[in-house]
Scaffold this active site. Structure first.
Site, PDB file in Angstrom:
ATOM      1  N   LYS A  91       0.805  -1.219   0.000  1.00  0.00           N
ATOM      2  CA  LYS A  91       0.000   0.000   0.000  1.00  0.00           C
ATOM      3  C   LYS A  91       0.840   1.273   0.000  1.00  0.00           C
ATOM      4  O   LYS A  91       0.381   2.322  -0.438  1.00  0.00           O
ATOM      5  CB  LYS A  91      -0.976  -0.038   1.162  1.00  0.00           C
ATOM      6  CG  LYS A  91      -1.990  -1.167   0.941  1.00  0.00           C
ATOM      7  CD  LYS A  91      -3.049  -1.240   1.983  1.00  0.00           C
ATOM      8  CE  LYS A  91      -4.172  -2.160   1.584  1.00  0.00           C
ATOM      9  NZ  LYS A  91      -3.983  -3.555   2.018  1.00  0.00           N
TER      10      LYS A  91
HETATM   11  C1  LIG Z   1      -4.610  -4.638   1.509  1.00  0.00           C
HETATM   12  C2  LIG Z   1      -3.903  -5.916   1.451  1.00  0.00           C
HETATM   13  C3  LIG Z   1      -4.352  -6.971   0.624  1.00  0.00           C
HETATM   14  C4  LIG Z   1      -5.610  -6.864  -0.202  1.00  0.00           C
HETATM   15  O1  LIG Z   1      -5.530  -5.890  -1.203  1.00  0.00           O
HETATM   16  P1  LIG Z   1      -6.860  -5.340  -1.923  1.00  0.00           P
HETATM   17  O2  LIG Z   1      -6.402  -4.278  -2.817  1.00  0.00           O
HETATM   18  O3  LIG Z   1      -7.741  -4.844  -0.813  1.00  0.00           O
HETATM   19  O4  LIG Z   1      -7.476  -6.506  -2.610  1.00  0.00           O
HETATM   20  C5  LIG Z   1      -3.595  -8.128   0.578  1.00  0.00           C
HETATM   21  N1  LIG Z   1      -2.471  -8.279   1.316  1.00  0.00           N
HETATM   22  C6  LIG Z   1      -2.023  -7.287   2.126  1.00  0.00           C
HETATM   23  C7  LIG Z   1      -0.798  -7.514   2.925  1.00  0.00           C
HETATM   24  C8  LIG Z   1      -2.712  -6.083   2.212  1.00  0.00           C
HETATM   25  O5  LIG Z   1      -2.253  -5.116   3.023  1.00  0.00           O
END
Ligand SMILES: *Cc1c(COP(=O)(O)O)cnc(C)c1O
Length: 458
Positions: free
Chosen positions: A111
């Site tokens: 993210k």
């Molecule tokens: C947010 C997240 C996901 C899922 O991603 P999306 O975009 O919500 O599908 C998977 N793994 C980790 C470690 C995350 O932080």
């Protein structure tokens, strides 16, 4: 370029509008009215670029009315200067899997890749120049810390982060509640991530409150996040120099994998996109049966995927339903009145052209971590392990990239359980374990959250 809402094509917004609002009026999601499609020659040219220049080319397609290309390029360089990897991401061969490590940013999860750019865009677009902006975000654990790292101490911006109380990992909480400046407020909601997400969506839909606090959002429904995530599909595809590559993606809110779908729409010849879910498998069910029916959220060892309402799926529906805003709207009203909707067989078939979906249980996730460690002396986090578990079921898709979505340190307790080892704190994580955690626990209610925010900004 203009943007419209999945539930109302007649609405017209600029990039800056959709960047600030996150969610369209009436609850729909924003989509661009045009998606650039690269031809083979253009793809060849892109394939030689370094990560930052590639990111500039791709992101520029979506914001060229508001940001000059040169400025975008320096914004991107600045955003990724804190990353451990010079090329932002890293592609590693582990057995027959290509692992795309996306977790070398300041909070150790993919993210950061979008959020660091978004943080700098807030300044560049001068959205808080005349009036303070209040960003409100729901997190299943990783969005919160990435948003805090990106927005901490920014002038005229406050950030309110709602996380589900006691339902994220200890390290996730520790990072989130200790790294922020005075403009950061952590709220532990007595409920699930879906409850947090619902509160944020409700507040956005309450016009008077939204304008009163000049509210903005950075959840994965924010189109700018998706745009930044498209880049690494291109980057890893070019690195592998093969055709017919598939991607296995640990999925919760359908944001990261949707970026892969957009990459394919932009002309990148991706074969299949593999949705890896945990026990909260609404996406696996809808893709394999056509029924979209949120269940209650179950706690798993992959908390960032403990989601039942996969918001970005609405963006796929728009294309599956022949770009009909009224059809999307009618399924969404089924969802709110009957708590489910059903797709027709021809619609499911259309989804299956691009996607496969599997559920990976906690037990399987643990054994994948263990196996990868024993065979390759490499440690992957539980979310990434669901991606590997899903890939293992599709051995016929030969060239597979698994998105590595978090650093294993963030989920040390589970790693300990899987391989019996304690992990050292990664050097580039600036975490002070002794610092006092700063968060407030409040009830699962829109009113309580509104009062809390109003109390803090007065
Ligand atoms: C947010 C997240 C996901 C899922 O991603 P999306 O975009 O919500 O599908 C998977 N793994 C980790 C470690 C995350 O932080």
């Amino acid at each position: 370029m203009n943007y419209f809402s999945t539930r109302d094509k007649s609405l017209k917004f600029s990039f800056k509008d959709i960047f600030l609002r996150g969610l369209a009026p009436g609850g729909g999601l924003f989509l661009p009215n045009e998606i650039k499609k690269y031809n083979q020659e253009e793809l060849n040219n892109l394939s030689h670029l370094n990560y930052n220049d590639l990111a500039t080319e791709i992101i520029f397609n979506f914001c060229s009315d508001e940001i000059k290309k040169k400025e975008l390029n320096s914004l991107i360089q600045k955003s990724y200067s804190s990353f451990k990897e010079k090329e932002v991401v890293n592609l590693k061969k582990i057995g027959n899997i290509n692992l795309l490590e996306l977790y070398h940013g300041p909070t150790l999860a993919f993210k950061d890749i979008a959020m660091q750019v978004i943080g700098n865009m807030y300044d560049h677009l001068e959205v808080a120049k005349d009036k303070a902006v209040n960003v409100v975000v729901a997190t299943s654990g990783d969005t919160g810390s990435a948003a805090i790292a990106a927005l901490s101490n920014r002038k005229n911006i406050s950030l309110f982060v709602l996380h589900p109380h006691n339902k994220i990992s200890n390290i996730q909480r520790k990072i989130m509640t200790t790294i922020g400046g005075d403009n950061i407020y952590n709220i532990a909601i007595e409920g699930s991530f879906d409850d947090c997400q619902k509160i944020v969506k409700d507040l956005f839909n309450e016009n008077s409150f939204r304008s009163k606090i000049n509210m903005s959002g950075v959840n994965s429904i924010n189109w700018a996040r998706i745009v930044c995530q498209i880049v690494y599909y291109f980057y890893s595809f070019f690195k592998l120099k093969k055709n017919n590559i598939s991607f296995s993606v640990p999925t919760g809110n359908f944001g990261d994998i949707y970026a892969g779908y957009v990459a394919k729409k932009m002309g990148l010849p991706i074969n299949k996109l593999l949705v890896a879910t945990n026990k909260n498998d609404i996406l696996q069910r809808v893709i394999n049966t056509g029924e979209y029916k949120p269940d209650t959220v179950k706690a798993t060892i992959t908390p960032s995927m403990d989601i039942q309402v996969a918001s970005n799926f609405e963006r796929l529906l728009y294309y599956i339903l022949d770009e009909s805003d009224s059809k999307v709207g009618s399924l969404m009203s089924d969802l709110s009145s009957k708590s489910l909707f059903n797709l027709e067989k021809k619609e499911v078939d259309k989804i299956k052209k691009d996607f496969e979906a599997v559920k990976v249980t906690d037990e399987e996730t643990i054994s994948v971590i263990d196996e990868i460690y024993r065979e390759h002396k490499f440690i992957i986090d539980p979310h990434t392990a669901t991606g590997v578990g899903a890939a293992n079921r599709f051995k016929n898709l030969r060239d597979m990239v698994v998105l590595g979505t978090a650093h294993p340190y963030k989920f040390s307790d589970t790693i300990k359980k899987a391989i019996g080892k304690n992990l050292d704190i990664p050097k580039h994580l600036k975490l002070n374990m002794n610092k006092k955690e700063k968060f407030d626990i409040i009830g699962n209610s829109n009113t309580e959250v509104k009062n809390y925010i109003l109390g803090k900004i007065q």
